[in-house]
Structure formats: C-alpha cells, structure tokens
Design a protein around this motif. Structure first.
Motif, PDB file in Angstrom:
ATOM      1  N   PHE A   1      -9.750  -8.770   0.356  1.00 21.66           N
ATOM      2  CA  PHE A   1      -8.458  -8.251  -0.070  1.00 21.66           C
ATOM      3  C   PHE A   1      -8.238  -8.541  -1.553  1.00 21.66           C
ATOM      4  O   PHE A   1      -8.657  -9.584  -2.065  1.00 21.66           O
ATOM      5  N   PHE A   2      -7.542  -7.608  -2.245  1.00 24.79           N
ATOM      6  CA  PHE A   2      -7.274  -7.740  -3.670  1.00 24.79           C
ATOM      7  C   PHE A   2      -5.934  -8.431  -3.911  1.00 24.79           C
ATOM      8  O   PHE A   2      -5.087  -8.521  -3.016  1.00 24.79           O
ATOM      9  N   ASP A   3      -5.731  -8.865  -5.176  1.00 21.98           N
ATOM     10  CA  ASP A   3      -4.416  -9.372  -5.582  1.00 21.98           C
ATOM     11  C   ASP A   3      -3.375  -8.268  -5.408  1.00 21.98           C
ATOM     12  O   ASP A   3      -2.299  -8.486  -4.871  1.00 21.98           O
ATOM     13  N   ARG A   4      -3.711  -7.096  -5.933  1.00 22.18           N
ATOM     14  CA  ARG A   4      -2.843  -5.942  -5.711  1.00 22.18           C
ATOM     15  C   ARG A   4      -3.125  -5.405  -4.314  1.00 22.18           C
ATOM     16  O   ARG A   4      -4.073  -5.818  -3.655  1.00 22.18           O
ATOM     17  N   VAL A   5      -2.317  -4.464  -3.876  1.00 22.97           N
ATOM     18  CA  VAL A   5      -2.512  -3.900  -2.537  1.00 22.97           C
ATOM     19  C   VAL A   5      -3.854  -3.169  -2.490  1.00 22.97           C
ATOM     20  O   VAL A   5      -4.093  -2.224  -3.234  1.00 22.97           O
TER      21      VAL A   5
ATOM     22  N   LEU B   1     -13.314   1.534   0.424  1.00 31.70           N
ATOM     23  CA  LEU B   1     -12.492   0.969  -0.651  1.00 31.70           C
ATOM     24  C   LEU B   1     -11.116   1.586  -0.580  1.00 31.70           C
ATOM     25  O   LEU B   1     -10.975   2.816  -0.490  1.00 31.70           O
ATOM     26  N   GLN B   2     -10.098   0.748  -0.593  1.00 32.55           N
ATOM     27  CA  GLN B   2      -8.715   1.211  -0.620  1.00 32.55           C
ATOM     28  C   GLN B   2      -7.960   0.393  -1.656  1.00 32.55           C
ATOM     29  O   GLN B   2      -8.006  -0.836  -1.640  1.00 32.55           O
ATOM     30  N   SER B   3      -7.276   1.084  -2.560  1.00 29.78           N
ATOM     31  CA  SER B   3      -6.582   0.365  -3.625  1.00 29.78           C
ATOM     32  C   SER B   3      -5.382   1.161  -4.104  1.00 29.78           C
ATOM     33  O   SER B   3      -5.423   2.399  -4.183  1.00 29.78           O
ATOM     34  N   ARG B   4      -4.319   0.437  -4.425  1.00 28.53           N
ATOM     35  CA  ARG B   4      -3.162   1.044  -5.073  1.00 28.53           C
ATOM     36  C   ARG B   4      -3.309   0.857  -6.573  1.00 28.53           C
ATOM     37  O   ARG B   4      -3.527  -0.265  -7.049  1.00 28.53           O
ATOM     38  N   LEU B   5      -3.182   1.940  -7.332  1.00 27.43           N
ATOM     39  CA  LEU B   5      -3.434   1.914  -8.783  1.00 27.43           C
ATOM     40  C   LEU B   5      -2.176   1.501  -9.528  1.00 27.43           C
ATOM     41  O   LEU B   5      -1.674   2.207 -10.400  1.00 27.43           O
ATOM     42  N   SER B   6      -1.665   0.311  -9.200  1.00 25.62           N
ATOM     43  CA  SER B   6      -0.390  -0.134  -9.768  1.00 25.62           C
ATOM     44  C   SER B   6      -0.495  -0.546 -11.224  1.00 25.62           C
ATOM     45  O   SER B   6       0.531  -0.764 -11.879  1.00 25.62           O
TER      46      SER B   6
ATOM     47  N   GLY C   1       2.323   4.668  -8.768  1.00 28.79           N
ATOM     48  CA  GLY C   1       2.472   4.879  -7.331  1.00 28.79           C
ATOM     49  C   GLY C   1       1.250   5.505  -6.686  1.00 28.79           C
ATOM     50  O   GLY C   1       1.210   5.697  -5.467  1.00 28.79           O
ATOM     51  N   LEU C   2       0.226   5.809  -7.501  1.00 29.31           N
ATOM     52  CA  LEU C   2      -0.978   6.429  -6.969  1.00 29.31           C
ATOM     53  C   LEU C   2      -1.824   5.421  -6.183  1.00 29.31           C
ATOM     54  O   LEU C   2      -1.854   4.229  -6.502  1.00 29.31           O
ATOM     55  N   GLY C   3      -2.498   5.904  -5.178  1.00 27.76           N
ATOM     56  CA  GLY C   3      -3.422   5.093  -4.402  1.00 27.76           C
ATOM     57  C   GLY C   3      -4.692   5.868  -4.117  1.00 27.76           C
ATOM     58  O   GLY C   3      -4.690   7.104  -4.085  1.00 27.76           O
ATOM     59  N   PHE C   4      -5.776   5.129  -3.920  1.00 27.52           N
ATOM     60  CA  PHE C   4      -7.089   5.750  -3.695  1.00 27.52           C
ATOM     61  C   PHE C   4      -7.710   5.170  -2.435  1.00 27.52           C
ATOM     62  O   PHE C   4      -7.598   3.965  -2.162  1.00 27.52           O
TER      63      PHE C   4
ATOM     64  N   ASN D   1     -15.566  10.325   2.942  1.00 28.89           N
ATOM     65  CA  ASN D   1     -14.180  10.785   2.811  1.00 28.89           C
ATOM     66  C   ASN D   1     -13.572  10.221   1.530  1.00 28.89           C
ATOM     67  O   ASN D   1     -13.835   9.071   1.167  1.00 28.89           O
ATOM     68  N   VAL D   2     -12.756  11.023   0.878  1.00 30.15           N
ATOM     69  CA  VAL D   2     -12.018  10.588  -0.300  1.00 30.15           C
ATOM     70  C   VAL D   2     -10.577  11.071  -0.161  1.00 30.15           C
ATOM     71  O   VAL D   2     -10.350  12.228   0.213  1.00 30.15           O
ATOM     72  N   ALA D   3      -9.604  10.185  -0.420  1.00 32.86           N
ATOM     73  CA  ALA D   3      -8.198  10.570  -0.314  1.00 32.86           C
ATOM     74  C   ALA D   3      -7.422   9.962  -1.482  1.00 32.86           C
ATOM     75  O   ALA D   3      -7.713   8.853  -1.944  1.00 32.86           O
ATOM     76  N   LEU D   4      -6.425  10.704  -1.942  1.00 32.41           N
ATOM     77  CA  LEU D   4      -5.525  10.244  -2.996  1.00 32.41           C
ATOM     78  C   LEU D   4      -4.106  10.269  -2.441  1.00 32.41           C
ATOM     79  O   LEU D   4      -3.697  11.249  -1.812  1.00 32.41           O
ATOM     80  N   SER D   5      -3.354   9.191  -2.656  1.00 25.97           N
ATOM     81  CA  SER D   5      -2.003   9.100  -2.129  1.00 25.97           C
ATOM     82  C   SER D   5      -1.027   8.752  -3.240  1.00 25.97           C
ATOM     83  O   SER D   5      -1.434   8.317  -4.345  1.00 25.97           O
ATOM     84  N   TYR D   6       0.267   8.939  -2.954  1.00 24.31           N
ATOM     85  CA  TYR D   6       1.294   8.567  -3.905  1.00 24.31           C
ATOM     86  C   TYR D   6       2.490   8.002  -3.124  1.00 24.31           C
ATOM     87  O   TYR D   6       2.941   8.623  -2.154  1.00 24.31           O
ATOM     88  N   GLU D   7       2.994   6.858  -3.542  1.00 25.20           N
ATOM     89  CA  GLU D   7       4.121   6.226  -2.867  1.00 25.20           C
ATOM     90  C   GLU D   7       4.928   5.443  -3.885  1.00 25.20           C
ATOM     91  O   GLU D   7       4.425   4.482  -4.500  1.00 25.20           O
ATOM     92  N   LYS D   8       6.202   5.848  -4.057  1.00 31.20           N
ATOM     93  CA  LYS D   8       7.066   5.146  -4.998  1.00 31.20           C
ATOM     94  C   LYS D   8       8.512   5.562  -4.774  1.00 31.20           C
ATOM     95  O   LYS D   8       8.781   6.736  -4.525  1.00 31.20           O
ATOM     96  N   GLY D   9       9.408   4.598  -4.865  1.00 34.12           N
ATOM     97  CA  GLY D   9      10.834   4.891  -4.782  1.00 34.12           C
ATOM     98  C   GLY D   9      11.249   5.541  -3.482  1.00 34.12           C
ATOM     99  O   GLY D   9      12.151   6.403  -3.479  1.00 34.12           O
ATOM    100  N   GLY D  10      10.617   5.169  -2.369  1.00 37.34           N
ATOM    101  CA  GLY D  10      10.975   5.764  -1.082  1.00 37.34           C
ATOM    102  C   GLY D  10      10.338   7.106  -0.823  1.00 37.34           C
ATOM    103  O   GLY D  10      10.569   7.709   0.221  1.00 37.34           O
ATOM    104  N   PHE D  11       9.527   7.591  -1.741  1.00 42.28           N
ATOM    105  CA  PHE D  11       8.847   8.884  -1.577  1.00 42.28           C
ATOM    106  C   PHE D  11       7.350   8.630  -1.368  1.00 42.28           C
ATOM    107  O   PHE D  11       6.737   7.805  -2.045  1.00 42.28           O
ATOM    108  N   SER D  12       6.762   9.347  -0.417  1.00 46.57           N
ATOM    109  CA  SER D  12       5.317   9.205  -0.210  1.00 46.57           C
ATOM    110  C   SER D  12       4.718  10.569   0.116  1.00 46.57           C
ATOM    111  O   SER D  12       5.407  11.434   0.655  1.00 46.57           O
TER     112      SER D  12
END
Length: 252
Positions: free
Chosen positions: A139-143, A193-198, A206-209, A241-252
């Motif tokens: 696990f990373f320091d960041r999510v 690999l899963q990481s939030r690009l904070s 809010g991007l995540g990979f 598989n490759v996925a890009l996500s976005y989550e910020k301010g209650g929006f995902s």
C-alpha cells in the motif's frame, strides 16, 4: 423455423450453506478456513427442429431434461502481515462454474439434407477447479496499492464443443454438441497497480489510475485425442485492463 431451436425455458434452484472461521494466529497471521456446499436442480424444455433431405421444414417438437447435483467447496485463506503497509496472501480453494443454460437445453436441430445435427447436452457437469494463489501487496502513502502474484488452477469437467459422426438409420450424421473434457490446468502470473494521482494540481488531483496484466499458460486433455494436449478452449494467453477514474468534491 430454424430459430425455434434457440428458444427454451429453464428453471434453476440453488440451495447453499456454509461454515467458516476467522482465526488470528498472533499479531501477523490471519487464517480463514471454511466450506460451502451447493445443491443445484434445473429443469429444461427445448425444441427439436427438423428439415428433410430436400431442405424443407418438417416440424418442431418439445424436448425436456433435468439436472441435479451437489458440490462441496472447501477453502482456506491466509494473510501474513509483513509490516504496516505490506501483506503476503495465500489461498487454496475449490470453486465451480455452471454450464450455460443454452448448452444444457436438450434442443436439437436436424438437417437431413446436410446430414448435420446440432444439439444441447442436459448431462453436462459443472466445471470444478482447485485454485492455489500466492499474492504480495504493498500500500502507498497516498491512496493506492501495487500487487503481484502467481496462481495455479486444476480444472475437472471443463466444457468444450465436440464434433463427431453418428449413424442414424442408413445415414451418418455430423453431430456437434457441448461435452465435458477430462482435465485441464492454468498456471500464470498477474500484476496490478491502483493509484490516485493526488500529486497533480487541482482539478486534476481527483484523477485515478488502475491497470492489470495477466500471463497465463494452459493445457487441456481431450477425450477424443488420447495422448495429446492443447491450450484450454477460449483461454487467452495475455489479458490486460486499463481504467481511468475521477473523484472529487462528491462527484465521481
């Protein structure tokens, strides 16, 4: 009328029960053993569709079938905590995959002109698999988390499509139907690999990979090819598989 063979009714009933325990063996080891039993009962109604030796439609008639079986599914999961951010996981489990409904349906499409028959198989058995997995995760320091592992699966009664010749009356028909194979194995490696690009500036923080890759080697033994082996039908050697996500301010 040929489409009549694709119509069917199926009623499936599944009853299941399980028992499990969660055992803490010291500060670092967690063991979860258990067993699940499933009882499956299915009733089917399909249709036989026949065309004569001139290719003309003859008629459609119903065909029925049933299938019932019980399956024991034991398993054990072990987690070893290396440190506050790393785990090593191991598992030995038994699982099952039921046949497709349509493959179980006792339908039959008879083409006298071409001497061909296509049919379902209500006697198909569910595929069972013994699975052995070993996985490392960090696990990373960041999510986020990175993981890598190896796996091995031993399959019994896998399902494939079989083509054979069958004498009916004075004619020899070419028959295609699903059947159970003898045994097969899958061995492979996977990484994820899963990481939030904070660390990115707002609003891109809010991007995540997420990405994963699996390399699989498979081998199956076919009842009609004694002494021969081939890759498991339908199994890809490379899967990613490759996925890009976005989550910020209650929006995902």
């Amino acid at each position: 009328p040929e489409a009549d063979a694709a119509n069917f009714d199926a009623t499936e009933r599944v009853a299941a029960g399980y028992a499990m325990a969660q055992l803490g063996l010291g500060d670092r080891v967690l063991l979860i053993p258990g067993v699940r039993v499933e009882w499956t009962d299915v009733d089917y109604t399909g249709f036989e569709v026949r065309f004569d030796d001139e290719g003309d439609y003859v008629g459609t008639s119903p065909r029925s079938g049933t299938s019932s079986y019980a399956t024991w599914l034991p398993g054990a999961n072990l987690r070893y905590r290396i440190d506050g951010r790393s785990n090593l996981r191991a598992a030995a489990t038994r699982s099952l995959a039921r046949p497709n409904y349509f493959d179980l349906t006792p339908y039959q499409l008879v083409l006298d002109e071409d001497l061909e028959i296509e049919r379902g198989n209500p006697d198909l058995r569910a595929t069972t698999s013994w699975n052995f997995d070993l996985l490392y995760e960090r696990f990373f320091d960041r999510v986020g988390v990175v993981s890598a592992g190896v796996f091995h699966k031993r399959l019994d009664d896998y399902i494939y499509f079989f083509t054979d010749e069958e004498d009916i009356g004075e004619d020899t028909f070419r028959v295609r139907e699903p059947r159970n194979g003898d045994a097969a194995r899958l061995t492979g490696f996977e990484v994820a690999l899963q990481s939030r690009l904070s660390f990115l500036p707002s609003p891109f923080d809010g991007l995540g990979f997420y990405g994963n890759y699996t390399l699989t080697d498979s081998e199956a033994v076919f009842p009609d090819r004694e002494g021969e082996a081939a890759p498991l039908p339908g199994q890809s050697r490379h899967v990613g598989n490759v996925a890009l996500s976005y989550e910020k301010g209650g929006f995902s």
